[in-house]
Design an enzyme around this catalytic site. Sequence first.
Site, PDB file in Angstrom:
ATOM      1  N   CYS A   2      -3.777  -9.510   1.683  1.00  0.00           N
ATOM      2  CA  CYS A   2      -3.795 -10.198   0.392  1.00  0.00           C
ATOM      3  C   CYS A   2      -5.225 -10.423  -0.063  1.00  0.00           C
ATOM      4  CB  CYS A   2      -3.073 -11.531   0.500  1.00  0.00           C
ATOM      5  SG  CYS A   2      -1.383 -11.398   1.122  1.00  0.00           S
ATOM      6  N   ARG A  27      -5.664  -5.067  -2.820  1.00  0.00           N
ATOM      7  CA  ARG A  27      -5.246  -5.678  -1.561  1.00  0.00           C
ATOM      8  C   ARG A  27      -3.813  -6.213  -1.630  1.00  0.00           C
ATOM      9  NH1 ARG A  27      -9.633  -6.798   1.927  1.00  0.00           N
ATOM     10  NH2 ARG A  27      -8.277  -8.219   3.065  1.00  0.00           N
ATOM     11  N   TRP A  74       0.272  -9.341  -1.031  1.00  0.00           N
ATOM     12  CA  TRP A  74       1.048  -8.267  -0.422  1.00  0.00           C
ATOM     13  C   TRP A  74       2.049  -8.943   0.501  1.00  0.00           C
ATOM     14  CZ3 TRP A  74       2.223  -6.231   4.424  1.00  0.00           C
ATOM     15  CH2 TRP A  74       2.737  -4.932   4.435  1.00  0.00           C
ATOM     16  N   ASN A 100      -4.457 -15.165   3.559  1.00  0.00           N
ATOM     17  CA  ASN A 100      -4.345 -13.755   3.903  1.00  0.00           C
ATOM     18  C   ASN A 100      -4.038 -13.700   5.389  1.00  0.00           C
ATOM     19  OD1 ASN A 100      -4.623 -10.983   4.276  1.00  0.00           O
ATOM     20  ND2 ASN A 100      -6.857 -11.059   4.329  1.00  0.00           N
ATOM     21  N   GLY A 101      -2.942 -13.046   5.765  1.00  0.00           N
ATOM     22  CA  GLY A 101      -2.616 -12.957   7.185  1.00  0.00           C
ATOM     23  C   GLY A 101      -1.218 -13.452   7.491  1.00  0.00           C
ATOM     24  N   GLU A 509      -2.967  14.981   6.053  1.00  0.00           N
ATOM     25  CA  GLU A 509      -3.583  14.151   5.031  1.00  0.00           C
ATOM     26  C   GLU A 509      -3.039  14.493   3.641  1.00  0.00           C
ATOM     27  OE1 GLU A 509      -6.142  11.443   3.033  1.00  0.00           O
ATOM     28  OE2 GLU A 509      -5.253  11.546   5.028  1.00  0.00           O
ATOM     29  N   LYS A 513      -1.239  11.747   1.213  1.00  0.00           N
ATOM     30  CA  LYS A 513      -1.682  11.440  -0.152  1.00  0.00           C
ATOM     31  C   LYS A 513      -0.520  11.531  -1.134  1.00  0.00           C
ATOM     32  CE  LYS A 513      -5.519  10.039   0.392  1.00  0.00           C
ATOM     33  NZ  LYS A 513      -4.835   9.501   1.557  1.00  0.00           N
ATOM     34  N   GLU A 516       1.886   8.624  -0.641  1.00  0.00           N
ATOM     35  CA  GLU A 516       1.327   7.324  -1.024  1.00  0.00           C
ATOM     36  C   GLU A 516       1.415   7.067  -2.519  1.00  0.00           C
ATOM     37  OE1 GLU A 516      -2.240   6.044   1.953  1.00  0.00           O
ATOM     38  OE2 GLU A 516      -2.614   7.810   0.715  1.00  0.00           O
ATOM     39  N   HIS A 532      10.262  26.154  14.746  1.00  0.00           N
ATOM     40  CA  HIS A 532      10.881  25.385  15.824  1.00  0.00           C
ATOM     41  C   HIS A 532      11.698  24.199  15.291  1.00  0.00           C
ATOM     42  CE1 HIS A 532       8.916  27.556  19.072  1.00  0.00           C
ATOM     43  NE2 HIS A 532       7.845  27.595  18.293  1.00  0.00           N
ATOM     44  N   LYS A 631      -5.084  -1.798   0.288  1.00  0.00           N
ATOM     45  CA  LYS A 631      -6.223  -1.000   0.721  1.00  0.00           C
ATOM     46  C   LYS A 631      -6.591  -1.255   2.172  1.00  0.00           C
ATOM     47  CE  LYS A 631      -9.629   1.844   0.005  1.00  0.00           C
ATOM     48  NZ  LYS A 631      -9.337   3.275  -0.175  1.00  0.00           N
TER      49      LYS A 631
END
Length: 636
Positions: A2, A27, A74, A100-101, A509, A513, A516, A532, A631
């Site tokens: 947050c 955040r 968040w 935050n946390g 990656e 992307k 996301e 496979h 982030k």
Amino acid sequence: MCGIVGYIGTRAASGILIDGLRTLEYRGDDSAGGASISEGELNRVRAKGKLKNLQEKLDGLEDPARLGIGHTRWATHGKPEEHNAHPHTDGSGRIAVVQNGIVENYRELREGLMAKGYEFKSETDTEVIPHLIADYLTKGVEGPLAHESTLLEAVRQAVNDLDGAFALAVISADFPDELIVVRQQAPLAIGFGQGEFFCASDTPAIVPHTRAVLPLDNGELAMLTPLGAAIYDFTGRRLKKHPITLSISPTMVEKQGFKHFMLKEIHEQPGVVRTSLETYLASGWTPESEGSPINLGLDSNLLDNLNHVQILACGTSWHASLVGKHLLEHLAGIPTVVHYASEFRYSPTPLIGNALTIGVTQSGETADTLAALDMEQTRRTQKQKQPGGDAFTPRMLGITNRPESSLGRMIPKVLATHAGIECGVAATKAIVAQLMAFYFLALELAYRRQTLSKQQLADLIEGMRQLPNHIEQVIEQQEGYTEELAHSFTETQDFIFIGRGVNYPIALEGALKLKEISYIHAEGYPAGEMKHGPIALLDAKVPVVAIAVPGSVYDKVLSNAQEAKARDAQLIGVAPANDPEAEHTFDTLLPVPTVDELLSPMLTVLPLQLLSYHIAARRGLDVDQPRNLAKSVTVE
């Protein structure tokens, strides 16, 4: 994860808080809120959703308050609804807290407070904190800081009841000249102005006002008043600390004419690579020169006589680390393993002597990575103390974009990636900066271990010097083309990315992307593994992106791509231009210049960034702040 902001001083707080929250919205954007104190009253406004919803509630309101706190959330405990938004208050509405946390023992604390008659209005863990503070104030505060401030002492006693990782900012209408801030395993920094003080969970919110910043350490709290800042530990002991001066500027957190931060940051990558080259390459080095071509400032105790390297990382940093593993093994001949930091914490590998542990985190605040590094440092220190334990002396190295972060304070040796502030939640320039750090480290170790000749080193370094121009060429040539190509995937629901060798991590990656920011299901695979099992997913509705560049596995990847094409998949190739075999194989070509295969990830990642960006933008999605993501992952 947050965003926290706070202000106390001579100016109206509301505008400063909103601007700070706007800077920190990456955040968390599930909800937002603020609280301020004016004329002995605490005023609180909260809103579900993005910050603009809070701004709409505040428009037209006069708020002369000179003290306030703000928060962008968040969600962890409780759905993203207004009643769960921060700040949270005590029953009287006189104390407000942003966090935050995570408070891990909040259920136990909540039950104890409810037994005393305290009522809760949210499902969050945070709401226990203002009630705890109020409870201590009601009982009458005695303790080491009571003579300084009863609010400060009540906060100190309350945080000693909390288990978990958290950062707090606290205000009370009964203490209108005090802003109390706390850090325990979650980032929080204080900004020093002229007759004013700021706090924030990340420094970009402070930089527009001051570059004099003091990051708090774990187990510290501070009282900010218009007259000064006083720092204490959780026992109440006064600490002497001095601020640092940040090198970043306010323009780093502006879009500068680009539609999104992500697009701006994609375009900044040539500059990031140039800065890395200027910082870490020894000037004027030739094969006839004495000494190393790389100037990392790392001593022999860290790098000599290594038997093993282990890398701890999460997300995009994990993908960069996989490329780093390839480089360290193929250039320097050192066995290397890459761990998810979140898994390593609870299932660490057996200790190996003479090992270097590398933590990779863009923000320097990733909770899992920091915790894993701390655990590894502790268990190696304990092993070192045993008979014959010298080989287990901790050798720790950090790779981060923020050397002033928690990582930089935990580990004395850090390679700064010099990428500048990255505001887009989906990392772009962060990965190329981290890749550059791994190239330099691998070349330095190759020089020390003499696994490459000086001419081989010189050839690779010359190739690296050409990278900024190649990156500019790819971005310039492909931005318009990938934007047009994105129109083809308006209804696409699945994507496959494949690569081999050093470019397999880039396939991972590329898939990350796309997931996301476009919310399209995408997976990355080693190209040789398609037959496979994953090949069963393919049909005309599933595009396949193959990374195929000249080198040891070029023909193999082209062959694997043909297997996908035979299943009617639309085939997109990140491959060299003007290559007849590539042009014949792929339905669509995203060309990149031909470079040494080991350097190719620096170029192959670019079309995947641009394609993901334009697909998401075409869908009308919030590219910079994708849903459910933040982030910096500062909670477990």
